[in-house]
Design a protein around this motif. Sequence first.
Motif, PDB file in Angstrom:
ATOM      1  N   TYR A 275     -63.576  36.116 -77.387  1.00 25.02           N
ATOM      2  CA  TYR A 275     -64.042  36.616 -78.681  1.00 25.02           C
ATOM      3  C   TYR A 275     -65.404  37.297 -78.517  1.00 25.02           C
ATOM      4  O   TYR A 275     -66.404  36.827 -79.071  1.00 25.02           O
ATOM      5  CB  TYR A 275     -64.151  35.471 -79.703  1.00 25.02           C
ATOM      6  CG  TYR A 275     -62.860  34.713 -79.873  1.00 25.02           C
ATOM      7  CD1 TYR A 275     -61.774  35.293 -80.528  1.00 25.02           C
ATOM      8  CD2 TYR A 275     -62.725  33.426 -79.378  1.00 25.02           C
ATOM      9  CE1 TYR A 275     -60.588  34.594 -80.677  1.00 25.02           C
ATOM     10  CE2 TYR A 275     -61.536  32.727 -79.527  1.00 25.02           C
ATOM     11  CZ  TYR A 275     -60.475  33.310 -80.172  1.00 25.02           C
ATOM     12  OH  TYR A 275     -59.304  32.628 -80.330  1.00 25.02           O
TER      13      TYR A 275
ATOM     14  N   ASP B 240     -67.828  30.197 -81.411  1.00 24.34           N
ATOM     15  CA  ASP B 240     -67.278  30.999 -80.315  1.00 24.34           C
ATOM     16  C   ASP B 240     -68.291  31.965 -79.719  1.00 24.34           C
ATOM     17  O   ASP B 240     -67.920  32.980 -79.124  1.00 24.34           O
ATOM     18  CB  ASP B 240     -65.994  31.725 -80.731  1.00 24.34           C
ATOM     19  CG  ASP B 240     -64.855  30.753 -80.955  1.00 24.34           C
ATOM     20  OD1 ASP B 240     -64.690  29.844 -80.123  1.00 24.34           O
ATOM     21  OD2 ASP B 240     -64.147  30.883 -81.973  1.00 24.34           O
TER      22      ASP B 240
ATOM     23  N   SER C 153     -56.112  26.584 -82.647  1.00 21.13           N
ATOM     24  CA  SER C 153     -57.142  27.291 -83.412  1.00 21.13           C
ATOM     25  C   SER C 153     -58.188  26.400 -84.080  1.00 21.13           C
ATOM     26  O   SER C 153     -59.266  26.875 -84.419  1.00 21.13           O
ATOM     27  CB  SER C 153     -56.490  28.175 -84.478  1.00 21.13           C
ATOM     28  OG  SER C 153     -55.862  27.362 -85.445  1.00 21.13           O
TER      29      SER C 153
ATOM     30  N   SER D 158     -62.951  36.225 -88.435  1.00 25.33           N
ATOM     31  CA  SER D 158     -62.194  37.213 -87.668  1.00 25.33           C
ATOM     32  C   SER D 158     -62.620  37.315 -86.212  1.00 25.33           C
ATOM     33  O   SER D 158     -61.850  37.735 -85.376  1.00 25.33           O
ATOM     34  CB  SER D 158     -62.332  38.583 -88.318  1.00 25.33           C
ATOM     35  OG  SER D 158     -63.610  39.131 -88.018  1.00 25.33           O
ATOM     36  N   HIS D 159     -63.858  37.005 -85.885  1.00 31.15           N
ATOM     37  CA  HIS D 159     -64.438  37.148 -84.546  1.00 31.15           C
ATOM     38  C   HIS D 159     -64.634  38.611 -84.158  1.00 31.15           C
ATOM     39  O   HIS D 159     -65.013  38.900 -83.031  1.00 31.15           O
ATOM     40  CB  HIS D 159     -63.611  36.425 -83.479  1.00 31.15           C
ATOM     41  CG  HIS D 159     -63.522  34.948 -83.705  1.00 31.15           C
ATOM     42  ND1 HIS D 159     -62.583  34.389 -84.530  1.00 31.15           N
ATOM     43  CD2 HIS D 159     -64.258  33.928 -83.238  1.00 31.15           C
ATOM     44  CE1 HIS D 159     -62.738  33.080 -84.534  1.00 31.15           C
ATOM     45  NE2 HIS D 159     -63.756  32.770 -83.773  1.00 31.15           N
ATOM     46  N   ASP D 160     -64.382  39.512 -85.066  1.00 30.90           N
ATOM     47  CA  ASP D 160     -64.588  40.944 -84.853  1.00 30.90           C
ATOM     48  C   ASP D 160     -66.072  41.266 -85.080  1.00 30.90           C
ATOM     49  O   ASP D 160     -66.674  40.765 -86.028  1.00 30.90           O
ATOM     50  CB  ASP D 160     -63.706  41.711 -85.853  1.00 30.90           C
ATOM     51  CG  ASP D 160     -63.980  43.189 -85.857  1.00 30.90           C
ATOM     52  OD1 ASP D 160     -63.486  43.874 -84.957  1.00 30.90           O
ATOM     53  OD2 ASP D 160     -64.713  43.653 -86.762  1.00 30.90           O
TER      54      ASP D 160
END
Length: 192
Positions: A167, A161, A39, A134-136
């Motif tokens: 993602y 990312d 990560s 979060s990459h959301d």
Amino acid sequence: MAALRRNAILLRLPPRVALFYSRARRAAARSGDDWSLRSATGPESLVVLLRIARGRRRVAEIGTGTAWTAAALALADHERRVLTLDPRVRPERERYLELAGRDAASRIEFVAAGGEDGPPNGGWQPDMLFVDGSHDRELTVRTFRNWQPALGPGAIVAFHDFGNPAYPGVTEAIRELRLEGGVVGDVFVWRS
């Protein structure tokens, strides 16, 4: 071959950062800390991030993880202060902060929150924001919108990312926000 390539990339980092990253990788491998190995911001992205951060003294990071990136940001510039937010405090973090040293660690402020609600206590005005939480899509949009009013003049926002199929929320958020900027590797950079 991957280790040789990674080591060659480490040579493009400031010496203190390269030493820290090398020691952190070894410590993680020895202790079985696969989460940090998977990560943590990779060396290629870190080279880009530190180039973008040059001359920036107040950096906010969304997504602390085990603090490798926060430590690298502090090590790269002895005048830089780093505010880093993450709702989850990883138990391994302290081990890596020790590797970074007291001076770097003393210039990092940790906040146990997601970052999507903007700066804690409203008092932080960063000249750089690194979004790697979060990459959301929805949380990334919310994070940007709530931090944007706090950004200092000429600040930049770097989204990690970007374009990564694992993602998609990061790229979707940038499109939804209609941000114009540049892409270097997997980092999208927007300038205020």
